[in-house]
Scaffold this active site. Sequence first.
Site, mmCIF file in Angstrom:
data_model
loop_
_atom_site.group_PDB
_atom_site.id
_atom_site.type_symbol
_atom_site.label_atom_id
_atom_site.label_comp_id
_atom_site.label_asym_id
_atom_site.label_seq_id
_atom_site.Cartn_x
_atom_site.Cartn_y
_atom_site.Cartn_z
ATOM 1 N N TYR A 123 0.785 -1.237 0.000
ATOM 2 C CA TYR A 123 0.000 0.000 0.000
ATOM 3 C C TYR A 123 0.818 1.288 0.000
ATOM 4 C CZ TYR A 123 -3.951 -3.071 0.597
ATOM 5 O OH TYR A 123 -4.878 -4.045 0.398
ATOM 6 N N PHE A 409 -10.202 -4.410 11.200
ATOM 7 C CA PHE A 409 -11.526 -4.149 10.640
ATOM 8 C C PHE A 409 -11.565 -4.614 9.190
ATOM 9 C CE2 PHE A 409 -8.985 -0.231 10.658
ATOM 10 C CZ PHE A 409 -8.905 0.066 9.310
#
Length: 409
Positions: A123, A409
């Site tokens: 990322y 999450f």
Amino acid sequence: MGTDMRVLRRDEWDEWYDSLIRAFGGVPEPEEERAAFRGLTQFDRSLGVWDGDACVGTAGAFRFRLTVPGGAPVSAAGVTMVSVAATHRRRGVLRSLMRRQLDDVRSWGEPLAVLTASEPAIYGRFGYGAATHHVNARIDTDRVRLTVPAGTDDVRLRYAAPVDALDACEAVYARLVSRRPGMVARNPGWERLWVLDPESGRDGASPLQCVVAERDGEVVGYARFRVKADWEPAGPKGTVVAQDVDALDPAAHAALWRFLFDVDLTSAIDIRRRPVDEPWQYLVSDIRRCSLLVRDSLHVRLVDVGAALQARTYQAPVDVVFEVEDAFCPWNAGRWRLTGDAKGASCERTEDAADLALSVRELGAAYLGGVSLAALGAAGLVRELRHGALAEAAVGFGSTVAPWLPHGF
């Protein structure tokens, strides 16, 4: 044949989620966990890439409120459920998902995007920097002793069924959120995830247990844990597998940890994803026998540099001009003047000469105060263009407590 990217429809969720599970190894989740994530999915913020009838790419973005230095909650897109089918690698699917997603986040007026990375190398090229870290530990409770502060004996502990104590535990968590950068306010429904207890997720340990800490009838902390029994010829050597330990004050924190140290028939505590500055580390007699392992946790991406930098406060006065490089979100590129202190900040476009030059990735890493701009400068990732500017900015960007993401999450 080409692919089609579109916002997820409700009738597509099962195939979309199956594609995600396959990309992460293909092991089915317990039905209650799958159902929980279906209920939490925000369909209008989820994307699927389709090749004919087959889902070959997935991405979602939960709507979160993230605590930043100074205690303010800031809107953030919690990037999640990102996958690309192995049959469609190296075709630009991930890049197209990241492009669409960041454009969407900008249109929603959310200055931050955040994620936890299964592979951290992925990322950075999209502007995410590792901003928080956590500690995993295995504590040898046969050899390590715990010293507790005054007032610990005033805290009463009692067992409670995890589901029955859920509201009280969540009330404690909610009071802690504003105290530490990196924590997220839990949206309705999220609290149920922490008491899901499928047998397949226990790894041979007991069902989930909960102990609540009270003072004068008020719940001031809790611990959720399992016990994994084991024996050797000399006797028991079980392990306490601690899932959550949260407390409002030092005495309650110490009381809960003392309890975990003293669970019968155990000789070790395994704990994951704890703050790097958690107080128990300073109460133990031998930190070397706690086998600490530090790992990256929350990765932060500034989607709107100006809005993000002025949303937090600074522990020392700063007045600095950044030259920001951001090829993936070019609206951020250029010079920004940040002025701020412990009371507030402003960040505006400027034509003034730059004091520091860096990429948006480094700004994301330093944003929550856990990664020093000076350390990034020493690595050659931040260039000082005005003498003294790096030290000034590094002190201002710091945090008195380490930023921490309590859960994924």
